[in-house]
Motif scaffolding. Structure first.
Motif, PDB file in Angstrom:
ATOM      1  N   ARG A 439      12.671  -7.255 -22.025  1.00  0.00           N
ATOM      2  CA  ARG A 439      12.713  -8.203 -20.917  1.00  0.00           C
ATOM      3  C   ARG A 439      13.698  -7.744 -19.838  1.00  0.00           C
ATOM      4  O   ARG A 439      13.603  -8.184 -18.690  1.00  0.00           O
ATOM      5  CB  ARG A 439      13.121  -9.594 -21.416  1.00  0.00           C
ATOM      6  N   HIS A 440      14.618  -6.881 -20.205  1.00  0.00           N
ATOM      7  CA  HIS A 440      15.558  -6.302 -19.244  1.00  0.00           C
ATOM      8  C   HIS A 440      15.076  -4.937 -18.754  1.00  0.00           C
ATOM      9  O   HIS A 440      15.871  -4.155 -18.214  1.00  0.00           O
ATOM     10  CB  HIS A 440      16.948  -6.160 -19.877  1.00  0.00           C
ATOM     11  N   ASN A 441      13.769  -4.649 -18.931  1.00  0.00           N
ATOM     12  CA  ASN A 441      13.161  -3.393 -18.472  1.00  0.00           C
ATOM     13  C   ASN A 441      13.862  -2.171 -19.055  1.00  0.00           C
ATOM     14  O   ASN A 441      13.977  -1.132 -18.404  1.00  0.00           O
ATOM     15  CB  ASN A 441      13.175  -3.315 -16.938  1.00  0.00           C
ATOM     16  N   GLY A 442      14.334  -2.302 -20.294  1.00  0.00           N
ATOM     17  CA  GLY A 442      15.022  -1.205 -20.948  1.00  0.00           C
ATOM     18  C   GLY A 442      14.294  -0.722 -22.178  1.00  0.00           C
ATOM     19  O   GLY A 442      13.181  -1.165 -22.495  1.00  0.00           O
ATOM     20  N   GLN A 443      14.905   0.203 -22.889  1.00  0.00           N
ATOM     21  CA  GLN A 443      14.351   0.765 -24.119  1.00  0.00           C
ATOM     22  C   GLN A 443      15.428   0.748 -25.194  1.00  0.00           C
ATOM     23  O   GLN A 443      16.627   0.789 -24.890  1.00  0.00           O
ATOM     24  CB  GLN A 443      13.880   2.205 -23.897  1.00  0.00           C
ATOM     25  N   ILE A 444      15.006   0.706 -26.444  1.00  0.00           N
ATOM     26  CA  ILE A 444      15.937   0.739 -27.568  1.00  0.00           C
ATOM     27  C   ILE A 444      15.365   1.650 -28.644  1.00  0.00           C
ATOM     28  O   ILE A 444      14.150   1.686 -28.867  1.00  0.00           O
ATOM     29  CB  ILE A 444      16.203  -0.672 -28.131  1.00  0.00           C
ATOM     30  N   TRP A 445      16.228   2.437 -29.266  1.00  0.00           N
ATOM     31  CA  TRP A 445      15.814   3.306 -30.352  1.00  0.00           C
ATOM     32  C   TRP A 445      17.000   3.500 -31.304  1.00  0.00           C
ATOM     33  O   TRP A 445      18.153   3.223 -30.948  1.00  0.00           O
ATOM     34  CB  TRP A 445      15.304   4.645 -29.826  1.00  0.00           C
ATOM     35  N   GLY A 446      16.711   3.931 -32.510  1.00  0.00           N
ATOM     36  CA  GLY A 446      17.748   4.094 -33.519  1.00  0.00           C
ATOM     37  C   GLY A 446      17.790   5.491 -34.084  1.00  0.00           C
ATOM     38  O   GLY A 446      16.813   6.239 -34.045  1.00  0.00           O
ATOM     39  N   ASP A 447      18.947   5.835 -34.613  1.00  0.00           N
ATOM     40  CA  ASP A 447      19.146   7.139 -35.233  1.00  0.00           C
ATOM     41  C   ASP A 447      20.058   6.932 -36.437  1.00  0.00           C
ATOM     42  O   ASP A 447      21.139   6.346 -36.319  1.00  0.00           O
ATOM     43  CB  ASP A 447      19.785   8.110 -34.241  1.00  0.00           C
ATOM     44  N   GLY A 451      23.164   6.727 -46.063  1.00  0.00           N
ATOM     45  CA  GLY A 451      24.520   6.846 -46.581  1.00  0.00           C
ATOM     46  C   GLY A 451      25.536   7.342 -45.593  1.00  0.00           C
ATOM     47  O   GLY A 451      26.723   7.465 -45.917  1.00  0.00           O
ATOM     48  N   ALA A 452      25.133   7.651 -44.332  1.00  0.00           N
ATOM     49  CA  ALA A 452      26.060   8.208 -43.335  1.00  0.00           C
ATOM     50  C   ALA A 452      26.092   7.389 -42.053  1.00  0.00           C
ATOM     51  O   ALA A 452      26.563   7.867 -41.029  1.00  0.00           O
ATOM     52  CB  ALA A 452      25.702   9.655 -43.033  1.00  0.00           C
ATOM     53  N   GLY A 453      25.572   6.177 -42.075  1.00  0.00           N
ATOM     54  CA  GLY A 453      25.663   5.308 -40.908  1.00  0.00           C
ATOM     55  C   GLY A 453      24.445   5.343 -40.004  1.00  0.00           C
ATOM     56  O   GLY A 453      23.493   6.103 -40.221  1.00  0.00           O
ATOM     57  N   ALA A 454      24.472   4.489 -38.992  1.00  0.00           N
ATOM     58  CA  ALA A 454      23.356   4.358 -38.055  1.00  0.00           C
ATOM     59  C   ALA A 454      23.893   4.125 -36.652  1.00  0.00           C
ATOM     60  O   ALA A 454      24.995   3.604 -36.468  1.00  0.00           O
ATOM     61  CB  ALA A 454      22.443   3.212 -38.470  1.00  0.00           C
ATOM     62  N   THR A 455      23.114   4.534 -35.669  1.00  0.00           N
ATOM     63  CA  THR A 455      23.454   4.320 -34.258  1.00  0.00           C
ATOM     64  C   THR A 455      22.228   3.769 -33.547  1.00  0.00           C
ATOM     65  O   THR A 455      21.131   4.324 -33.684  1.00  0.00           O
ATOM     66  CB  THR A 455      23.890   5.622 -33.571  1.00  0.00           C
ATOM     67  N   PHE A 456      22.429   2.683 -32.816  1.00  0.00           N
ATOM     68  CA  PHE A 456      21.347   2.099 -32.015  1.00  0.00           C
ATOM     69  C   PHE A 456      21.681   2.288 -30.542  1.00  0.00           C
ATOM     70  O   PHE A 456      22.764   1.916 -30.084  1.00  0.00           O
ATOM     71  CB  PHE A 456      21.166   0.622 -32.349  1.00  0.00           C
ATOM     72  N   TYR A 457      20.732   2.897 -29.821  1.00  0.00           N
ATOM     73  CA  TYR A 457      20.887   3.157 -28.395  1.00  0.00           C
ATOM     74  C   TYR A 457      19.964   2.232 -27.623  1.00  0.00           C
ATOM     75  O   TYR A 457      18.842   1.953 -28.052  1.00  0.00           O
ATOM     76  CB  TYR A 457      20.509   4.615 -28.066  1.00  0.00           C
ATOM     77  N   PHE A 458      20.401   1.801 -26.435  1.00  0.00           N
ATOM     78  CA  PHE A 458      19.529   0.982 -25.598  1.00  0.00           C
ATOM     79  C   PHE A 458      19.976   1.091 -24.133  1.00  0.00           C
ATOM     80  O   PHE A 458      21.120   1.469 -23.829  1.00  0.00           O
ATOM     81  CB  PHE A 458      19.505  -0.479 -26.047  1.00  0.00           C
ATOM     82  N   THR A 459      19.030   0.789 -23.256  1.00  0.00           N
ATOM     83  CA  THR A 459      19.309   0.766 -21.810  1.00  0.00           C
ATOM     84  C   THR A 459      19.002  -0.626 -21.286  1.00  0.00           C
ATOM     85  O   THR A 459      18.153  -1.343 -21.848  1.00  0.00           O
ATOM     86  CB  THR A 459      18.461   1.795 -21.058  1.00  0.00           C
TER      87      THR A 459
END
Length: 462
Positions: A439-447, A451-459
């Motif tokens: 709804r904010h015209n952005g994108q989100i993805w994860g990496d 056992g070593a953690g996660a990172t979520f990126y978004f615009t």
């Protein structure tokens, strides 16, 4: 050396200008000699007293002065004639050079016009065609010398609204999109009409450039049809989404009443635990936990529907401040946990504060939950600039992580990559986050790495 000098002198005398001057000099000498003879003859016949040879060979001072004056005038005439001839030769050479250059420019200009892909024709003020390039002849046929309205439109007078007539009238450039052949609606051209002024500043010629835009017109028509179909599909999809959201809200609302009765009954049954055996107490506890989990899922489902339909109020939002507030609340809810939080001083984006709060709450709660089995949990909020110039925000943790091959499943409703017994949840948190980011015209993805953690990126482009 003397021979070379004589040859050079003869070569110079052989030039056209030198020959002409030599002839003029001989003519001047002949005229002077003739004047000398005539003067002697006139003096002999008019005055007499002396012989003709004396008048010829022994003139008096007056005769010598007159003869000298004539010689001087003849020399001046010869010099002036020589200068005039040289000047004429220079002018002729300059004129020839100018004509050659003009012809060369004319050939180049004609070559450029002929090489152009556009069809070009030139009309006189009375609309008579005076020139057509090759492309114009191929498109319209050879019509030089004919009135354009008769050649192209089979009309007996100038067409109403003629762009070239308008250009002759006001001197401006006029454009029109028409079909060049009557009754042929499948071929379209774009015509540009302008005028070329003469030396008096008045329009002398009209220039007409015809460009075949049939392919462009067909593309525009297909694009318009595609846009219409997409608009229709978008409207239908919007209607379906509204109906689906209404259905979800109705289901969530209608489920609460029977769920409340079941939960109340389970609570009442706990008062009879002394009358139940171990299996009975287990089933009562299972019903109670199921009701709590069902209530959480209904609440998450209503939030998912709510974030889709609520109106947005874009404004500057500091995500670092939001995460700080949410982390403080989580720390109060879990006083026994110690989580290291790394935040920038400020991380301002443009978006709806309420929606972004829900999104950050889900992301932070997930990070808080999946680091519960880590000895030294760490959660970090940050940002960086992408190659496209966008601001990319990330939330990183050192928790359980996930398999990148199944990363896309994280954002689908009710999809889970971990056991509900190990990490309880509704399975709607990340689906809600993705809907808010979209709804904010952005994108989100994860990496992530197991056992070593996660990172979520978004615009965010709100």
């Amino acid at each position: 050396m003397e021979l070379k000098s004589r040859v050079f002198s003869w070569a110079r005398l052989s030039e056209p200008g030198a020959k002409s001057f030599l002839l003029q000099a001989l003519l001047g000498g002949g005229l002077t000699f003739l004047f000398w003879l005539l003067q002697a003859a006139i003096d002999y016949f008019l005055f007499g007293g002396n012989s003709f040879y004396k008048y010829l060979l022994h003139p008096d001072r007056h005769q010598a002065a007159e003869f000298s004056l004539v010689v001087f005038l003849v020399c001046c005439l010869l010099l002036y004639s020589r200068h005039s001839h040289q000047l004429q030769a220079q002018l002729q050479a300059a004129l020839k050079t100018a004509l050659d250059k003009s012809e060369d420019d004319k050939v180049k200009l004609r070559g450029i016009v002929e090489a152009m892909g556009d069809a070009i024709s030139i009309q006189a003020p009375d609309m008579t065609i005076v020139y057509q390039n090759r492309a114009h002849v191929e498109m319209m046929g050879q019509h030089v010398g004919e009135p354009c309205y008769q050649a192209y439109r089979q009309e007996k007078e100038i067409c109403p609204g003629c762009h070239l007539a308008a250009a002759f009238a006001d001197g401006k450039v006029h454009r029109a999109k028409v079909s060049p052949e009557p009754g042929n609606g499948n071929r379209y051209v774009e015509i540009t009409g302008s005028v070329l002024n003469g030396a008096d500043g008045r329009p002398a010629l009209g220039i007409e450039v015809v460009r075949d835009v049939t392919a462009q017109r067909l593309v525009e028509r297909e694009a318009a049809q595609l846009n219409l179909a997409l608009t229709r599909q978008a409207t239908e999809l919007k209607q379906v989404n509204r109906e689906l959201e209404a259905f979800c809200l109705a289901v969530a609302h209608d489920l609460r009443a029977p769920l409340t009765r079941i939960y109340s009954s389970a609570q009442e049954l706990q008062g009879y635990c002394d009358l139940l055996d171990e299996n009975g107490r287990f089933f009562v506890s299972l019903v109670n936990d199921g009701c709590v989990h069902m209530e959480s899922m209904i609440e998450a489902l209503m939030i998912l529907c709510h974030v889709t339909e609520m109106e947005m109020a874009p404004a500057p939002v500091d995500l670092a401040e939001l995460v700080q507030e949410l982390a403080a609340q989580l720390q109060l809810d879990h006083p026994g946990r110690k989580v290291t939080l790394r935040l920038p001083e400020r991380l301002v984006v443009q978006g709806d504060r309420e929606l972004l709060r829900i999104a950050m709450e889900n992301l932070l709660s997930n990070a808080w939950k999946y680091t519960s089995h880590v000895a030294m949990p760490l959660i970090e909020l940050g940002s960086f600039g992408s190659e496209q110039g966008e601001l990319v925000i990330f939330l990183r943790d050192n928790g359980a992580g996930f398999d990148n091959a199944r990363a896309e499943e994280l954002f689908k409703p009710f999809r889970r990559l971990h056991s509900a017994l190990e990490f309880p949840g509704t399975g709607l948190g990340l689906a809600t986050v993705r809907r808010i980011i979209r709804r904010h015209n952005g994108q989100i993805w994860g990496d992530g790495t197991p056992g070593a953690g996660a990172t979520f990126y978004f615009t965010v482009n709100g």
